[in-house]
Enzyme design. Sequence first.
Site, mmCIF file in Angstrom:
data_model
loop_
_atom_site.group_PDB
_atom_site.id
_atom_site.type_symbol
_atom_site.label_atom_id
_atom_site.label_comp_id
_atom_site.label_asym_id
_atom_site.label_seq_id
_atom_site.Cartn_x
_atom_site.Cartn_y
_atom_site.Cartn_z
ATOM 1 C CG HIS A 123 49.920 46.250 37.360
ATOM 2 N ND1 HIS A 123 50.411 47.494 37.998
ATOM 3 C CD2 HIS A 123 48.860 45.692 38.191
ATOM 4 C CE1 HIS A 123 49.795 47.725 39.119
ATOM 5 N NE2 HIS A 123 48.434 46.635 39.893
ATOM 6 C CG ASP A 150 46.250 43.356 41.233
ATOM 7 O OD1 ASP A 150 45.477 43.438 42.038
ATOM 8 O OD2 ASP A 150 47.634 44.448 40.529
ATOM 9 C CG HIS A 180 41.679 45.708 43.813
ATOM 10 N ND1 HIS A 180 41.932 46.040 42.755
ATOM 11 C CD2 HIS A 180 42.632 45.562 44.145
ATOM 12 C CE1 HIS A 180 42.954 45.923 42.238
ATOM 13 N NE2 HIS A 180 43.992 45.362 42.937
ATOM 14 C CG ASP A 183 45.379 43.724 46.123
ATOM 15 O OD1 ASP A 183 45.194 42.958 44.844
ATOM 16 O OD2 ASP A 183 45.279 44.844 45.461
ATOM 17 C CD GLU A 196 44.580 48.394 45.188
ATOM 18 O OE1 GLU A 196 45.573 48.189 45.271
ATOM 19 O OE2 GLU A 196 44.575 48.610 43.754
ATOM 20 C CD GLU A 197 46.163 47.842 40.743
ATOM 21 O OE1 GLU A 197 46.248 48.394 40.632
ATOM 22 O OE2 GLU A 197 45.707 46.716 40.371
ATOM 23 C CG ASP A 250 41.290 49.221 40.009
ATOM 24 O OD1 ASP A 250 40.558 48.517 41.165
ATOM 25 O OD2 ASP A 250 41.200 49.859 40.062
#
EC number: 3.4.11.4
Length: 408
Positions: A379, A140, A78, A196, A173-174, A80
């Site tokens: 994150h 990520d 992904h 991922d 995705e997030e 994002d």
Amino acid sequence: MDKLLERFLNYVSLDTQSKAGVRQVPSTEGQWKLLHLLKEQLEEMGLINVTLSEKGTLMATLPANVPGDIPAIGFISHVDTSPDCSGKNVNPQIVENYRGGDIALGIGDEVLSPVMFPVLHQLLGQTLITTDGKTLLGADDKAGIAEIMTALAVLQQKNIPHGDIRVAFTPDEEVGKGAKHFDVDAFDARWAYTVDGGGVGELEFENFNAASVNIKIVGNNVHPGTAKGVMVNALSLAARIHAEVPADESPEMTEGYEGFYHLAGMKGTVERADMHYIIRDFDRKQFEARKCKMMEIAKKVGKGLHPDCYIELVIEDSYYNMREKVVEHPHILDIAQQAMRDCDIEPELKPIRGGTDGAQLSFMGLPCPNLFTGGYNYHGKHEFVTLEGMEKAVQVIVRIAELTAQRK
């Protein structure tokens, strides 16, 4: 492999944070910039059927270079990054030959410490790519993107035997929207792997069952001096609701296969309060029991309120544990594990205490476990990835393609 780091640094330079609560997909303009860049790069590499949908799903195919009825497989990442921490002006630090101890993150007091993150003890001598302490890194899942792109180049340059390889890069995705607009029929793969995951060797085919719980509390506000028997304090009701939620079943108290209730947001006044919970559990029966528990709590706290005051609870399922779908196709995991062993990596099958696009895709007819990227601490500003881990991920992707071609 020489372009792996270059690709990664290029991708993280783009701010692609997704945004919750936005109807449009992708939710941010920055994601389009990376998607268009990747589309251009895929076309330059000579891939075919390169398409970018109006909802921001980019797909392409590396055609088979050997004859025969070889199943088409896919690799997905992904574009994002998480809304939880800034992804603007990412300034990576490259720490070569890590010798242990604290790593200063930029100019300031932020450090990446093995005291807080003991995994660093296992990474001595490796090249670490960290943040400067002001943003997340974006490994990520831009590490996954760089690894897929590099693996495609390796398959081409070394003429390694492979069947049709599908690749896809998804948005949002997030914020849980990555797979909702994914056209499984157009992708046309028998199975796929999201790239991922985390540390080297991780292979994940179990994830949480997930639901969101939104609670609306309507009270009645009057002057505190004349409130007896009249005021209904929505904030007090919210506090009572949370007091009923098992305190030892929160994220900070659970691990492994343990589920949880998480109060993710709360705001309000005497007149009106709103609470947002997320519920997670690997076991489907326990998952349903947790949802029932929240309904029982709301009913208990709301009992006997004035008719103009009420508690409204809305539960919405987000995704389910893909285990039940993936285990129907054991060869998918067998190939991934064999590929890792062939690359001198010991596979580590572990549950995802979260979700991936693969979870939703598995229920859409595309079984899709998750491969490692070599990244850690996603994150947040302590996020980092190892170059060696990224190189291992490339090797595993290439080997999976090669092993699949041998299954004629």
